[in-house]
Scaffold this motif. Structure first.
Motif, PDB file in Angstrom:
ATOM      1  N   PRO A  32       0.804  -1.231   0.000  1.00 45.03           N
ATOM      2  CA  PRO A  32       0.000   0.000   0.000  1.00 45.03           C
ATOM      3  C   PRO A  32       0.840   1.286   0.000  1.00 45.03           C
ATOM      4  N   TRP A  33       2.077   1.229   0.475  1.00 45.82           N
ATOM      5  CA  TRP A  33       2.936   2.425   0.535  1.00 45.82           C
ATOM      6  C   TRP A  33       3.752   2.629  -0.736  1.00 45.82           C
ATOM      7  N   GLY A  34       3.512   1.805  -1.756  1.00 44.82           N
ATOM      8  CA  GLY A  34       4.088   2.066  -3.066  1.00 44.82           C
ATOM      9  C   GLY A  34       5.333   1.307  -3.440  1.00 44.82           C
ATOM     10  N   ASN A  35       5.765   0.377  -2.617  1.00 45.16           N
ATOM     11  CA  ASN A  35       6.918  -0.458  -2.950  1.00 45.16           C
ATOM     12  C   ASN A  35       6.447  -1.841  -3.378  1.00 45.16           C
ATOM     13  N   ARG A  36       7.129  -2.404  -4.343  1.00 48.61           N
ATOM     14  CA  ARG A  36       6.928  -3.803  -4.710  1.00 48.61           C
ATOM     15  C   ARG A  36       7.939  -4.586  -3.893  1.00 48.61           C
ATOM     16  N   SER A  37       7.482  -5.585  -3.161  1.00 48.68           N
ATOM     17  CA  SER A  37       8.286  -6.211  -2.120  1.00 48.68           C
ATOM     18  C   SER A  37       8.346  -7.731  -2.258  1.00 48.68           C
ATOM     19  N   LEU A  38       9.541  -8.279  -2.037  1.00 49.03           N
ATOM     20  CA  LEU A  38       9.791  -9.719  -1.983  1.00 49.03           C
ATOM     21  C   LEU A  38      10.364 -10.023  -0.609  1.00 49.03           C
ATOM     22  N   LEU A  39       9.701 -10.872   0.151  1.00 47.81           N
ATOM     23  CA  LEU A  39      10.174 -11.253   1.483  1.00 47.81           C
ATOM     24  C   LEU A  39      10.646 -12.695   1.485  1.00 47.81           C
ATOM     25  N   PHE A  40      11.817 -12.917   2.083  1.00 50.99           N
ATOM     26  CA  PHE A  40      12.341 -14.274   2.224  1.00 50.99           C
ATOM     27  C   PHE A  40      13.218 -14.342   3.460  1.00 50.99           C
ATOM     28  N   ARG A  41      13.558 -15.541   3.867  1.00 48.33           N
ATOM     29  CA  ARG A  41      14.403 -15.735   5.048  1.00 48.33           C
ATOM     30  C   ARG A  41      15.772 -16.248   4.636  1.00 48.33           C
ATOM     31  N   ASP A  42      16.789 -15.773   5.350  1.00 54.20           N
ATOM     32  CA  ASP A  42      18.129 -16.304   5.142  1.00 54.20           C
ATOM     33  C   ASP A  42      18.246 -17.633   5.895  1.00 54.20           C
ATOM     34  N   PRO A  43      19.350 -18.356   5.772  1.00 53.75           N
ATOM     35  CA  PRO A  43      19.463 -19.667   6.425  1.00 53.75           C
ATOM     36  C   PRO A  43      19.345 -19.636   7.952  1.00 53.75           C
ATOM     37  N   ASP A  44      19.575 -18.473   8.576  1.00 52.50           N
ATOM     38  CA  ASP A  44      19.418 -18.347  10.026  1.00 52.50           C
ATOM     39  C   ASP A  44      18.021 -17.889  10.418  1.00 52.50           C
TER      40      ASP A  44
ATOM     41  N   ASN B 272      16.552 -14.974   9.465  1.00 51.94           N
ATOM     42  CA  ASN B 272      16.369 -13.525   9.408  1.00 51.94           C
ATOM     43  C   ASN B 272      15.503 -13.169   8.215  1.00 51.94           C
ATOM     44  N   LEU B 273      14.578 -12.250   8.406  1.00 54.15           N
ATOM     45  CA  LEU B 273      13.672 -11.841   7.345  1.00 54.15           C
ATOM     46  C   LEU B 273      14.351 -10.782   6.471  1.00 54.15           C
ATOM     47  N   ILE B 274      14.348 -11.019   5.162  1.00 51.21           N
ATOM     48  CA  ILE B 274      14.984 -10.135   4.192  1.00 51.21           C
ATOM     49  C   ILE B 274      13.898  -9.599   3.257  1.00 51.21           C
ATOM     50  N   ASN B 275      13.959  -8.306   2.966  1.00 50.05           N
ATOM     51  CA  ASN B 275      13.026  -7.678   2.033  1.00 50.05           C
ATOM     52  C   ASN B 275      13.820  -7.059   0.897  1.00 50.05           C
ATOM     53  N   PHE B 276      13.562  -7.515  -0.315  1.00 47.90           N
ATOM     54  CA  PHE B 276      14.036  -6.842  -1.522  1.00 47.90           C
ATOM     55  C   PHE B 276      12.846  -6.024  -2.008  1.00 47.90           C
ATOM     56  N   PHE B 277      13.055  -4.730  -2.265  1.00 55.07           N
ATOM     57  CA  PHE B 277      11.933  -3.926  -2.720  1.00 55.07           C
ATOM     58  C   PHE B 277      12.341  -2.946  -3.806  1.00 55.07           C
ATOM     59  N   THR B 278      11.354  -2.606  -4.635  1.00 60.54           N
ATOM     60  CA  THR B 278      11.502  -1.629  -5.698  1.00 60.54           C
ATOM     61  C   THR B 278      10.347  -0.643  -5.589  1.00 60.54           C
ATOM     62  N   PRO B 279      10.635   0.644  -5.503  1.00 60.65           N
ATOM     63  CA  PRO B 279       9.555   1.628  -5.490  1.00 60.65           C
ATOM     64  C   PRO B 279       8.819   1.615  -6.832  1.00 60.65           C
ATOM     65  N   VAL B 280       7.479   1.620  -6.799  1.00 60.61           N
ATOM     66  CA  VAL B 280       6.703   1.603  -8.041  1.00 60.61           C
ATOM     67  C   VAL B 280       5.691   2.743  -8.130  1.00 60.61           C
ATOM     68  N   SER B 281       5.227   3.268  -7.012  1.00 59.92           N
ATOM     69  CA  SER B 281       4.311   4.406  -7.070  1.00 59.92           C
ATOM     70  C   SER B 281       5.134   5.675  -7.283  1.00 59.92           C
ATOM     71  N   GLU B 282       4.475   6.730  -7.797  1.00 60.76           N
ATOM     72  CA  GLU B 282       5.193   7.992  -8.019  1.00 60.76           C
ATOM     73  C   GLU B 282       5.825   8.507  -6.733  1.00 60.76           C
ATOM     74  N   GLU B 283       5.083   8.443  -5.622  1.00 62.36           N
ATOM     75  CA  GLU B 283       5.585   8.939  -4.341  1.00 62.36           C
ATOM     76  C   GLU B 283       6.789   8.117  -3.862  1.00 62.36           C
ATOM     77  N   ALA B 284       6.690   6.806  -3.963  1.00 63.38           N
ATOM     78  CA  ALA B 284       7.801   5.947  -3.523  1.00 63.38           C
ATOM     79  C   ALA B 284       9.025   6.158  -4.404  1.00 63.38           C
ATOM     80  N   ILE B 285       8.820   6.304  -5.698  1.00 60.62           N
ATOM     81  CA  ILE B 285       9.946   6.543  -6.611  1.00 60.62           C
ATOM     82  C   ILE B 285      10.632   7.857  -6.243  1.00 60.62           C
ATOM     83  N   ARG B 286       9.841   8.914  -5.969  1.00 62.00           N
ATOM     84  CA  ARG B 286      10.428  10.195  -5.565  1.00 62.00           C
ATOM     85  C   ARG B 286      11.205  10.056  -4.269  1.00 62.00           C
TER      86      ARG B 286
END
Length: 134
Positions: free
Chosen positions: A103-115, A117-131
């Motif tokens: 909802p805040w304008g990022n495209r997000s991928l969540l995954f866990r490392d071998p220990d 830990n939660l990891i988020n890869f994200f790309t801004p996609v809304s105009e506001e998030a890109i700015r």
């Protein structure tokens, strides 16, 4: 006011080689090894430090516990989260959420490392998030 900058986050692990290998594969960044017990994944804006449990001797044995994080998400701004998902989906065993637009304008991928830990890869996609991130 004094300037304060967050420049690094350190993960303590019982299997440093496994965790460093994981982050090298997922981020595409080669780690800089400072000792056999300490390595860094260095980006333009931030360093992810990875230390073995043996490094705790410098701070006190009870100061941190490997593989026990349940409240922090380590976030990486990536160029195209969908491309990164395609690149890592067969090597990451714990995908929590496939690429999803938040909802805040990022495209997000969540995954866990071998220990775990939660990891988020994200790309801004809304105009506001890109700015925000440009």
């Amino acid at each position: 006011m004094k300037k304060t900058n967050l420049v690094s986050l350190r993960i303590i692990t019982a299997d440093i080689r496994r965790l460093v290998d994981f982050f090298e594969v997922t981020t595409g960044i080669t780690a800089k090894w400072l000792t056999e017990d300490f390595a860094e994944i260095v980006t333009d804006s931030f360093t992810l430090a990875i230390g073995s449990t043996r490094t705790l001797a410098f701070f006190g044995e009870a100061v941190a516990q490997a593989a026990s994080n349940k409240s922090v998400i380590i976030e990486f701004l990536v160029e195209n989260v969908d491309d990164d998902y395609e690149r890592i989906k067969d090597t990451v065993s714990d995908i929590v959420q496939k690429p999803t637009t938040m909802p805040w304008g990022n495209r997000s991928l969540l995954f866990r490392d071998p220990d775990g830990n939660l990891i988020n890869f994200f790309t801004p996609v809304s105009e506001e998030a890109i700015r925000k991130f440009s």
